[in-house]
Design a protein around this motif. Structure first.
Motif, PDB file in Angstrom:
ATOM      1  N   TYR A  24      49.172  34.373  42.380  1.00  0.00           N
ATOM      2  CA  TYR A  24      49.619  35.649  41.835  1.00  0.00           C
ATOM      3  C   TYR A  24      49.508  36.725  42.921  1.00  0.00           C
ATOM      4  CZ  TYR A  24      50.158  34.319  36.959  1.00  0.00           C
ATOM      5  OH  TYR A  24      50.600  33.772  35.784  1.00  0.00           O
ATOM      6  N   TRP A  26      39.607  39.649  40.859  1.00  0.00           N
ATOM      7  CA  TRP A  26      40.016  40.293  39.617  1.00  0.00           C
ATOM      8  C   TRP A  26      38.909  40.298  38.572  1.00  0.00           C
ATOM      9  CZ3 TRP A  26      44.454  42.908  39.781  1.00  0.00           C
ATOM     10  CH2 TRP A  26      44.878  43.528  38.594  1.00  0.00           C
ATOM     11  N   HIS A  80      46.664  40.502  36.878  1.00  0.00           N
ATOM     12  CA  HIS A  80      46.841  40.538  38.332  1.00  0.00           C
ATOM     13  C   HIS A  80      47.636  41.777  38.704  1.00  0.00           C
ATOM     14  CE1 HIS A  80      51.012  39.250  37.740  1.00  0.00           C
ATOM     15  NE2 HIS A  80      50.568  38.271  36.978  1.00  0.00           N
ATOM     16  N   ARG A 120      42.139  34.216  39.854  1.00  0.00           N
ATOM     17  CA  ARG A 120      42.638  35.189  38.883  1.00  0.00           C
ATOM     18  C   ARG A 120      41.784  35.173  37.618  1.00  0.00           C
ATOM     19  NH1 ARG A 120      43.201  36.586  42.340  1.00  0.00           N
ATOM     20  NH2 ARG A 120      44.797  36.240  43.881  1.00  0.00           N
TER      21      ARG A 120
END
Length: 286
Positions: free
Chosen positions: A62, A129, A145, A276
């Motif tokens: 991502y 994240w 994201h 993520r």
């Protein structure tokens, strides 16, 4: 799904073709300015605030937001050991984030020996994240994201005839489905619940989270596990399909205008990248 993830143009599983006389490199990374104010919250405080974020699109990942070091609160990041090595971007230093008594290890990273062609990331740091409390664009929280400007969803109402069967049983019969076109995926057909035999849908325990659509609930149909899904509270951008149901054509028989749909390239969802950490708890707890 976007520029470099899933079947996007820079992903290994791209479904399109670059029309060039010579093959492109096996891996292409793309970096560009986000052109949006982005902020990071950690330990109850704002630790990064920038209008000069660069987003890195890396194959099979991502998008990742890189903040200028000068836009990060001083002394929040403490260097860790050891240094790791990124296959394209060289040595990578990791940091513990600390704000008051609150701290997280491996919460951020910076590439410290960048090749000349990757100078756009010089002096920038990225935050893991799930190590952070939240990310924002202006005053609105974003989930999953960094924004991918190359990910698009279009919804179109249609009068085409869609029929779903499980053996001899008609599960759905509709002349008013909605088709969802999403970057990197084959079209998905959503059916109003009034056109479905709801007794055929057995709720499954599985939930998944899409950063663009919300939390998906799944259904078993007969012996077919997770053969259908729905977004009961789809995000406002895709509210047209909220509560509608879509069916997996390799699990049950889906017919469009009398022709059975096949499981096309672009319809297999690849699990999210481990850094993520996407799960249903994040949007449900926001």
């Amino acid at each position: 799904m976007g520029l470099a993830w899933q079947q996007g143009p820079l992903a290994p599983g791209a479904i399109g073709t670059f029309l060039t006389p010579a093959p492109l490199p096996e891996r292409l990374l793309f970096a560009e300015r986000l052109r949006r104010r982005m902020r990071v919250r950690f330990g109850g405080a704002w630790i990064a605030d920038s209008e000069n974020v660069v987003v890195l699109h890396e194959p099979d990942r991502y998008p990742v937001a890189y903040f200028p070091l000068e836009d990060v609160t001083p002394a929040v990041l403490e260097p860790e050991r050891p240094v790791t090595r990124h296959r394209d971007l060289g040595a990578t230093s990791w940091y513990t984030a600390r704000c008051g008594n609150y701290h997280r290890k491996r919460a951020a990273w910076r590439h410290v020996s960048l090749p000349d062609h990757a100078a756009a990331l010089e002096g920038r740091v990225a935050f893991a994240w799930r190590a952070m409390d939240a990310f924002y664009e202006e005053d609105q929280r974003i989930l999953g994201h960094a924004a991918d400007a190359y990910h698009r969803i279009d919804l179109r109402r249609t009068s085409r005839h869609l029929e779903v069967r499980d053996g001899n049983r008609t599960v759905a019969d509709s002349s008013r489905p909605t088709v969802l076109y999403e970057s990197g995926f084959a079209p998905r057909w959503y059916v109003p619940r009034h056109d479905i035999d709801l007794t055929a849908l057995v709720p499954a325990s599985m939930r998944t989270f899409c950063p663009y659509k919300g939390v998906a609930h799944y259904y078993d149909i007969g012996d077919a596990a997770k053969a259908a899904w729905s977004y009961p509270d789809a995000y406002p951008e895709v509210a047209m399909v909220s509560g509608m149901v879509s069916f997996e054509p390799n699990q049950v028989a889906v017919f469009l205008d009398g022709e059975r749909l096949a499981h096309e390239p672009g319809q297999v969802v690849v699990p999210h990248g481990i850094d993520r950490g996407l799960d249903v708890e994040e949007p449900q707890g926001s």
